[in-house]
Motif scaffolding. Sequence first.
Motif, PDB file in Angstrom:
ATOM      1  N   MET A   1      90.966  14.657  79.812  1.00  0.00           N
ATOM      2  CA  MET A   1      91.172  14.148  78.465  1.00  0.00           C
ATOM      3  C   MET A   1      91.006  15.256  77.433  1.00  0.00           C
ATOM      4  SD  MET A   1      91.423  11.359  76.478  1.00  0.00           S
ATOM      5  CE  MET A   1      90.955  10.831  74.873  1.00  0.00           C
ATOM      6  N   SER A   2      89.968  16.098  77.600  1.00  0.00           N
ATOM      7  CA  SER A   2      89.720  17.137  76.599  1.00  0.00           C
ATOM      8  C   SER A   2      90.797  18.218  76.619  1.00  0.00           C
ATOM      9  CB  SER A   2      88.339  17.748  76.797  1.00  0.00           C
ATOM     10  OG  SER A   2      88.253  18.370  78.059  1.00  0.00           O
ATOM     11  N   LEU A   3      91.321  18.541  77.800  1.00  0.00           N
ATOM     12  CA  LEU A   3      92.378  19.548  77.872  1.00  0.00           C
ATOM     13  C   LEU A   3      93.641  19.048  77.173  1.00  0.00           C
ATOM     14  CD1 LEU A   3      93.341  22.275  78.925  1.00  0.00           C
ATOM     15  CD2 LEU A   3      94.057  21.118  81.018  1.00  0.00           C
ATOM     16  N   VAL A   4      93.943  17.783  77.348  1.00  0.00           N
ATOM     17  CA  VAL A   4      95.107  17.193  76.680  1.00  0.00           C
ATOM     18  C   VAL A   4      94.915  17.222  75.165  1.00  0.00           C
ATOM     19  CG1 VAL A   4      96.425  15.056  76.383  1.00  0.00           C
ATOM     20  CG2 VAL A   4      95.651  15.738  78.653  1.00  0.00           C
ATOM     21  N   MET A   5      93.687  16.921  74.725  1.00  0.00           N
ATOM     22  CA  MET A   5      93.402  16.929  73.289  1.00  0.00           C
ATOM     23  C   MET A   5      93.537  18.336  72.712  1.00  0.00           C
ATOM     24  SD  MET A   5      90.049  15.507  71.191  1.00  0.00           S
ATOM     25  CE  MET A   5      89.539  14.600  72.588  1.00  0.00           C
ATOM     26  N   ILE A   6      93.066  19.337  73.431  1.00  0.00           N
ATOM     27  CA  ILE A   6      93.170  20.721  72.955  1.00  0.00           C
ATOM     28  C   ILE A   6      94.630  21.164  72.875  1.00  0.00           C
ATOM     29  CG2 ILE A   6      92.657  23.121  73.543  1.00  0.00           C
ATOM     30  CD1 ILE A   6      89.954  22.111  74.617  1.00  0.00           C
ATOM     31  N   ILE A   7      95.413  20.836  73.895  1.00  0.00           N
ATOM     32  CA  ILE A   7      96.835  21.196  73.890  1.00  0.00           C
ATOM     33  C   ILE A   7      97.557  20.497  72.749  1.00  0.00           C
ATOM     34  CG2 ILE A   7      98.995  20.984  75.185  1.00  0.00           C
ATOM     35  CD1 ILE A   7      97.318  21.491  77.728  1.00  0.00           C
ATOM     36  N   LEU A   8      97.228  19.229  72.526  1.00  0.00           N
ATOM     37  CA  LEU A   8      97.832  18.485  71.422  1.00  0.00           C
ATOM     38  C   LEU A   8      97.458  19.102  70.076  1.00  0.00           C
ATOM     39  CD1 LEU A   8      99.525  15.981  70.701  1.00  0.00           C
ATOM     40  CD2 LEU A   8      97.375  14.711  70.566  1.00  0.00           C
ATOM     41  N   LEU A   9      96.194  19.492  69.916  1.00  0.00           N
ATOM     42  CA  LEU A   9      95.761  20.131  68.664  1.00  0.00           C
ATOM     43  C   LEU A   9      96.454  21.476  68.450  1.00  0.00           C
ATOM     44  CD1 LEU A   9      91.943  19.363  68.647  1.00  0.00           C
ATOM     45  CD2 LEU A   9      93.678  18.489  67.072  1.00  0.00           C
ATOM     46  N   LEU A  10      96.653  22.228  69.527  1.00  0.00           N
ATOM     47  CA  LEU A  10      97.351  23.511  69.402  1.00  0.00           C
ATOM     48  C   LEU A  10      98.758  23.319  68.842  1.00  0.00           C
ATOM     49  CD1 LEU A  10      96.236  25.332  72.664  1.00  0.00           C
ATOM     50  CD2 LEU A  10      95.695  25.999  70.335  1.00  0.00           C
ATOM     51  N   PHE A  11      99.459  22.289  69.316  1.00  0.00           N
ATOM     52  CA  PHE A  11     100.817  22.056  68.842  1.00  0.00           C
ATOM     53  C   PHE A  11     100.855  21.419  67.457  1.00  0.00           C
ATOM     54  CE2 PHE A  11     101.854  22.383  73.407  1.00  0.00           C
ATOM     55  CZ  PHE A  11     102.787  23.399  73.302  1.00  0.00           C
ATOM     56  N   LEU A  12      99.914  20.541  67.172  1.00  0.00           N
ATOM     57  CA  LEU A  12      99.911  19.889  65.868  1.00  0.00           C
ATOM     58  C   LEU A  12      99.530  20.844  64.733  1.00  0.00           C
ATOM     59  CD1 LEU A  12      98.325  16.426  66.700  1.00  0.00           C
ATOM     60  CD2 LEU A  12     100.708  16.934  66.149  1.00  0.00           C
ATOM     61  N   ASN A  13      98.849  21.917  65.059  1.00  0.00           N
ATOM     62  CA  ASN A  13      98.406  22.870  64.043  1.00  0.00           C
ATOM     63  C   ASN A  13      99.416  23.975  63.756  1.00  0.00           C
ATOM     64  OD1 ASN A  13      95.903  21.869  63.207  1.00  0.00           O
ATOM     65  ND2 ASN A  13      94.970  22.573  65.103  1.00  0.00           N
ATOM     66  N   ILE A  14     100.600  23.893  64.304  1.00  0.00           N
ATOM     67  CA  ILE A  14     101.601  24.941  64.067  1.00  0.00           C
ATOM     68  C   ILE A  14     101.878  25.142  62.576  1.00  0.00           C
ATOM     69  CG2 ILE A  14     104.042  25.532  64.393  1.00  0.00           C
ATOM     70  CD1 ILE A  14     103.737  24.579  67.291  1.00  0.00           C
ATOM     71  N   PRO A  15     102.001  24.090  61.753  1.00  0.00           N
ATOM     72  CA  PRO A  15     102.180  24.340  60.307  1.00  0.00           C
ATOM     73  C   PRO A  15     100.987  25.071  59.677  1.00  0.00           C
ATOM     74  CG  PRO A  15     102.793  22.092  60.837  1.00  0.00           C
ATOM     75  CD  PRO A  15     102.174  22.667  62.069  1.00  0.00           C
ATOM     76  N   VAL A  16      99.795  24.807  60.161  1.00  0.00           N
ATOM     77  CA  VAL A  16      98.611  25.501  59.647  1.00  0.00           C
ATOM     78  C   VAL A  16      98.671  26.975  60.034  1.00  0.00           C
ATOM     79  CG1 VAL A  16      96.089  25.622  59.751  1.00  0.00           C
ATOM     80  CG2 VAL A  16      97.236  23.411  59.742  1.00  0.00           C
ATOM     81  N   TYR A  17      99.088  27.257  61.272  1.00  0.00           N
ATOM     82  CA  TYR A  17      99.221  28.649  61.715  1.00  0.00           C
ATOM     83  C   TYR A  17     100.251  29.394  60.878  1.00  0.00           C
ATOM     84  CZ  TYR A  17      97.072  26.676  65.943  1.00  0.00           C
ATOM     85  OH  TYR A  17      96.272  26.023  66.824  1.00  0.00           O
ATOM     86  N   ILE A  18     101.353  28.723  60.558  1.00  0.00           N
ATOM     87  CA  ILE A  18     102.393  29.353  59.737  1.00  0.00           C
ATOM     88  C   ILE A  18     101.854  29.661  58.345  1.00  0.00           C
ATOM     89  CG2 ILE A  18     104.627  28.959  58.631  1.00  0.00           C
ATOM     90  CD1 ILE A  18     105.421  27.393  61.182  1.00  0.00           C
ATOM     91  N   PHE A  19     101.103  28.721  57.770  1.00  0.00           N
ATOM     92  CA  PHE A  19     100.506  28.963  56.455  1.00  0.00           C
ATOM     93  C   PHE A  19      99.535  30.142  56.505  1.00  0.00           C
ATOM     94  CE2 PHE A  19      96.879  28.288  53.620  1.00  0.00           C
ATOM     95  CZ  PHE A  19      97.526  28.389  52.400  1.00  0.00           C
ATOM     96  N   LEU A  20      98.683  30.174  57.510  1.00  0.00           N
ATOM     97  CA  LEU A  20      97.737  31.288  57.635  1.00  0.00           C
ATOM     98  C   LEU A  20      98.450  32.611  57.882  1.00  0.00           C
ATOM     99  CD1 LEU A  20      94.879  29.641  59.701  1.00  0.00           C
ATOM    100  CD2 LEU A  20      94.804  30.369  57.314  1.00  0.00           C
ATOM    101  N   PHE A  21      99.551  32.564  58.628  1.00  0.00           N
ATOM    102  CA  PHE A  21     100.350  33.773  58.860  1.00  0.00           C
ATOM    103  C   PHE A  21     100.844  34.340  57.540  1.00  0.00           C
ATOM    104  CE2 PHE A  21     104.324  35.984  59.670  1.00  0.00           C
ATOM    105  CZ  PHE A  21     103.979  36.828  60.715  1.00  0.00           C
ATOM    106  N   ARG A  22     101.308  33.466  56.668  1.00  0.00           N
ATOM    107  CA  ARG A  22     101.799  33.908  55.354  1.00  0.00           C
ATOM    108  C   ARG A  22     100.664  34.433  54.472  1.00  0.00           C
ATOM    109  NH1 ARG A  22     106.482  33.711  56.951  1.00  0.00           N
ATOM    110  NH2 ARG A  22     107.731  31.844  57.114  1.00  0.00           N
ATOM    111  N   VAL A  23      99.452  33.916  54.671  1.00  0.00           N
ATOM    112  CA  VAL A  23      98.307  34.393  53.901  1.00  0.00           C
ATOM    113  C   VAL A  23      97.896  35.787  54.368  1.00  0.00           C
ATOM    114  CG1 VAL A  23      95.843  34.012  53.462  1.00  0.00           C
ATOM    115  CG2 VAL A  23      97.443  32.106  53.334  1.00  0.00           C
ATOM    116  N   PHE A  24      97.882  36.013  55.682  1.00  0.00           N
ATOM    117  CA  PHE A  24      97.389  37.268  56.220  1.00  0.00           C
ATOM    118  C   PHE A  24      98.445  38.369  56.251  1.00  0.00           C
ATOM    119  CE2 PHE A  24      93.933  34.702  57.831  1.00  0.00           C
ATOM    120  CZ  PHE A  24      92.870  35.572  57.768  1.00  0.00           C
TER     121      PHE A  24
END
Length: 87
Positions: A1-24
């Motif tokens: 269950m926890s591995l599935v949750m982590i994988i799901l969070l990794l994919f759901l956070n892609i917009p956050v990663y893009i925003f942070l990429f633009r910041v850095f």
Amino acid sequence: MSLVMIILLLFLNIPVYIFLFRVFFVDNDDYNESIRHTFTPNIISLFRGEYWKDRMNTARLQFFILICGGIVVLEYLVLHKIIDIFR
């Protein structure tokens, strides 16, 4: 269950990663330069006269990775606590 949750969070956070990429990083070339400096030994950067630029680019890339990973860890901990409350 926890591995599935982590994988799901990794994919759901892609917009956050893009925003942070633009910041850095200004653009992809700036990111590629940070990657190049990260894998270049400091002594070589010193002889090229790019020592401090190397250090700053390496630190910037490390902070980017640390913050992206930290976001996933914090979200996982919060979701794990919420799931425990409803059990």
